[in-house]
Scaffold this active site. Structure first.
Site, PDB file in Angstrom:
ATOM      1  N   LYS A   3      25.803  54.863  32.611  1.00  0.00           N
ATOM      2  CA  LYS A   3      24.000  55.171  33.352  1.00  0.00           C
ATOM      3  C   LYS A   3      23.443  55.427  31.813  1.00  0.00           C
ATOM      4  O   LYS A   3      24.168  55.648  30.945  1.00  0.00           O
ATOM      5  CB  LYS A   3      23.605  56.589  34.545  1.00  0.00           C
ATOM      6  CG  LYS A   3      24.170  56.103  35.558  1.00  0.00           C
ATOM      7  CD  LYS A   3      24.184  57.602  36.629  1.00  0.00           C
ATOM      8  CE  LYS A   3      24.757  57.409  38.013  1.00  0.00           C
ATOM      9  NZ  LYS A   3      23.722  58.136  38.857  1.00  0.00           N
ATOM     10  N   TYR A  43      19.565  51.710  44.614  1.00  0.00           N
ATOM     11  CA  TYR A  43      19.687  52.589  45.199  1.00  0.00           C
ATOM     12  C   TYR A  43      18.398  52.627  46.278  1.00  0.00           C
ATOM     13  O   TYR A  43      17.849  54.299  47.025  1.00  0.00           O
ATOM     14  CB  TYR A  43      19.087  54.263  43.948  1.00  0.00           C
ATOM     15  CG  TYR A  43      19.851  54.733  43.420  1.00  0.00           C
ATOM     16  CD1 TYR A  43      21.516  54.538  43.636  1.00  0.00           C
ATOM     17  CD2 TYR A  43      19.885  54.762  42.544  1.00  0.00           C
ATOM     18  CE1 TYR A  43      22.482  55.449  42.732  1.00  0.00           C
ATOM     19  CE2 TYR A  43      20.420  55.708  40.747  1.00  0.00           C
ATOM     20  CZ  TYR A  43      22.325  55.233  41.710  1.00  0.00           C
ATOM     21  OH  TYR A  43      22.837  55.364  40.008  1.00  0.00           O
ATOM     22  N   ASN A 106      24.534  62.617  35.130  1.00  0.00           N
ATOM     23  CA  ASN A 106      25.825  62.331  36.209  1.00  0.00           C
ATOM     24  C   ASN A 106      26.400  61.255  35.025  1.00  0.00           C
ATOM     25  O   ASN A 106      27.845  60.865  36.035  1.00  0.00           O
ATOM     26  CB  ASN A 106      26.482  62.143  37.138  1.00  0.00           C
ATOM     27  CG  ASN A 106      25.969  61.612  37.905  1.00  0.00           C
ATOM     28  OD1 ASN A 106      24.712  60.098  37.538  1.00  0.00           O
ATOM     29  ND2 ASN A 106      25.610  61.745  39.211  1.00  0.00           N
ATOM     30  N   HIS A 109      28.093  55.984  37.642  1.00  0.00           N
ATOM     31  CA  HIS A 109      28.031  55.818  39.379  1.00  0.00           C
ATOM     32  C   HIS A 109      29.202  54.854  39.556  1.00  0.00           C
ATOM     33  O   HIS A 109      29.471  53.999  38.961  1.00  0.00           O
ATOM     34  CB  HIS A 109      26.938  54.404  39.329  1.00  0.00           C
ATOM     35  CG  HIS A 109      26.809  53.937  40.764  1.00  0.00           C
ATOM     36  ND1 HIS A 109      26.329  54.619  42.135  1.00  0.00           N
ATOM     37  CD2 HIS A 109      27.056  52.431  41.177  1.00  0.00           C
ATOM     38  CE1 HIS A 109      26.229  54.064  42.453  1.00  0.00           C
ATOM     39  NE2 HIS A 109      26.897  52.731  42.766  1.00  0.00           N
ATOM     40  N   GLU A 120      26.328  45.236  45.433  1.00  0.00           N
ATOM     41  CA  GLU A 120      26.144  45.365  43.945  1.00  0.00           C
ATOM     42  C   GLU A 120      26.942  44.440  43.010  1.00  0.00           C
ATOM     43  O   GLU A 120      26.061  44.658  42.212  1.00  0.00           O
ATOM     44  CB  GLU A 120      26.907  47.116  44.005  1.00  0.00           C
ATOM     45  CG  GLU A 120      25.952  48.112  44.699  1.00  0.00           C
ATOM     46  CD  GLU A 120      26.633  49.329  44.446  1.00  0.00           C
ATOM     47  OE1 GLU A 120      26.018  50.957  44.488  1.00  0.00           O
ATOM     48  OE2 GLU A 120      27.680  49.907  43.538  1.00  0.00           O
TER      49      GLU A 120
HETATM   50  P1  CMP Z   1      25.674  57.990  42.202  1.00  0.00           P
HETATM   51  O1  CMP Z   1      26.593  57.981  42.531  1.00  0.00           O
HETATM   52  O2  CMP Z   1      25.431  56.861  41.294  1.00  0.00           O
HETATM   53  O3  CMP Z   1      24.329  57.979  43.366  1.00  0.00           O
HETATM   54  C1  CMP Z   1      23.413  58.272  43.940  1.00  0.00           C
HETATM   55  C2  CMP Z   1      22.572  59.585  42.678  1.00  0.00           C
HETATM   56  O4  CMP Z   1      21.646  59.923  42.943  1.00  0.00           O
HETATM   57  C3  CMP Z   1      23.608  60.291  42.135  1.00  0.00           C
HETATM   58  O5  CMP Z   1      24.867  59.461  41.659  1.00  0.00           O
HETATM   59  C4  CMP Z   1      22.746  61.358  41.072  1.00  0.00           C
HETATM   60  O6  CMP Z   1      22.696  60.619  40.210  1.00  0.00           O
HETATM   61  C5  CMP Z   1      21.901  61.410  42.139  1.00  0.00           C
HETATM   62  N1  CMP Z   1      21.400  62.468  42.806  1.00  0.00           N
HETATM   63  C6  CMP Z   1      22.204  62.695  44.300  1.00  0.00           C
HETATM   64  N2  CMP Z   1      21.529  63.605  44.435  1.00  0.00           N
HETATM   65  C7  CMP Z   1      20.509  64.291  43.311  1.00  0.00           C
HETATM   66  C8  CMP Z   1      19.965  65.075  44.189  1.00  0.00           C
HETATM   67  N3  CMP Z   1      19.932  66.122  44.504  1.00  0.00           N
HETATM   68  N4  CMP Z   1      19.333  65.419  42.808  1.00  0.00           N
HETATM   69  C9  CMP Z   1      18.689  63.855  41.237  1.00  0.00           C
HETATM   70  N5  CMP Z   1      20.475  63.315  41.713  1.00  0.00           N
HETATM   71  C10 CMP Z   1      20.779  62.758  42.764  1.00  0.00           C
END
Ligand code: CMP
Length: 132
Positions: A3, A43, A106, A109, A120
């Site tokens: 990311k 998303y 984080n 993905h 995807e």
């Molecule tokens: P990802 O694994 O890409 O899948 C969905 C993404 O949404 C996740 O990683 C996070 O980056 C984001 N995400 C999920 N839960 C939350 C939350 N409670 N607040 C903000 N971002 C979130």
């Protein structure tokens, strides 16, 4: 996918290295700055979540590295290497456990099922960009 925060923090190489040295096969890779439309489509499943708008804004804040990795049980393998979504559950040795304390920024993905992976991959890559 690495990311925007992973690219910004110069962790793309470290993240790729982990999958490569573990022994997965790299089938496709590209760096791009995603459009809003692409991030929204990626998303779409989270469209109704309160964090959706912020998540899309974050995903288009800079370039990402989109990748396709191949291995037996690749989905579960990659998700174990990436680490848990909740920062306090992401253990040391995983990418998130080693490099982030945040739920949104984080770093990585990973597709969560074979069906998601197929859609995807089709969203981010043209068929000819995938190695046989
Ligand atoms: P990802 O694994 O890409 O899948 C969905 C993404 O949404 C996740 O990683 C996070 O980056 C984001 N995400 C999920 N839960 C939350 C939350 N409670 N607040 C903000 N971002 C979130």
């Amino acid at each position: 996918m690495v990311k925007p925060d992973g690219v910004e923090r110069r962790l793309a190489g470290e993240i790729i290295r982990r999958f490569e040295t573990r022994g997965l096969r790299l089938v496709a890779l590209k760096m791009l700055h995603p459009s809003r439309e692409l991030a929204e489509a990626h998303y779409a499943v989270h469209r109704e979540r309160p964090f959706y708008g912020e998540l899309v804004d974050f995903m288009i804040s800079g370039p990402v590295v989109a990748m396709v990795w191949e291995a037996g049980d690749a989905i579960k393998l990659c998700r174990n290497m990436i680490g848990a979504l909740k920062p306090f559950e992401a253990v040391a040795g995983t990418i998130r456990g080693d490099f982030t304390t945040e739920i949104q920024t984080n770093l990585v993905h990973g597709s969560d099922s074979l069906e998601t992976a197929q859609s995807e991959i089709a969203l981010w890559f043209k068929p000819e960009e995938l190695l046989a």
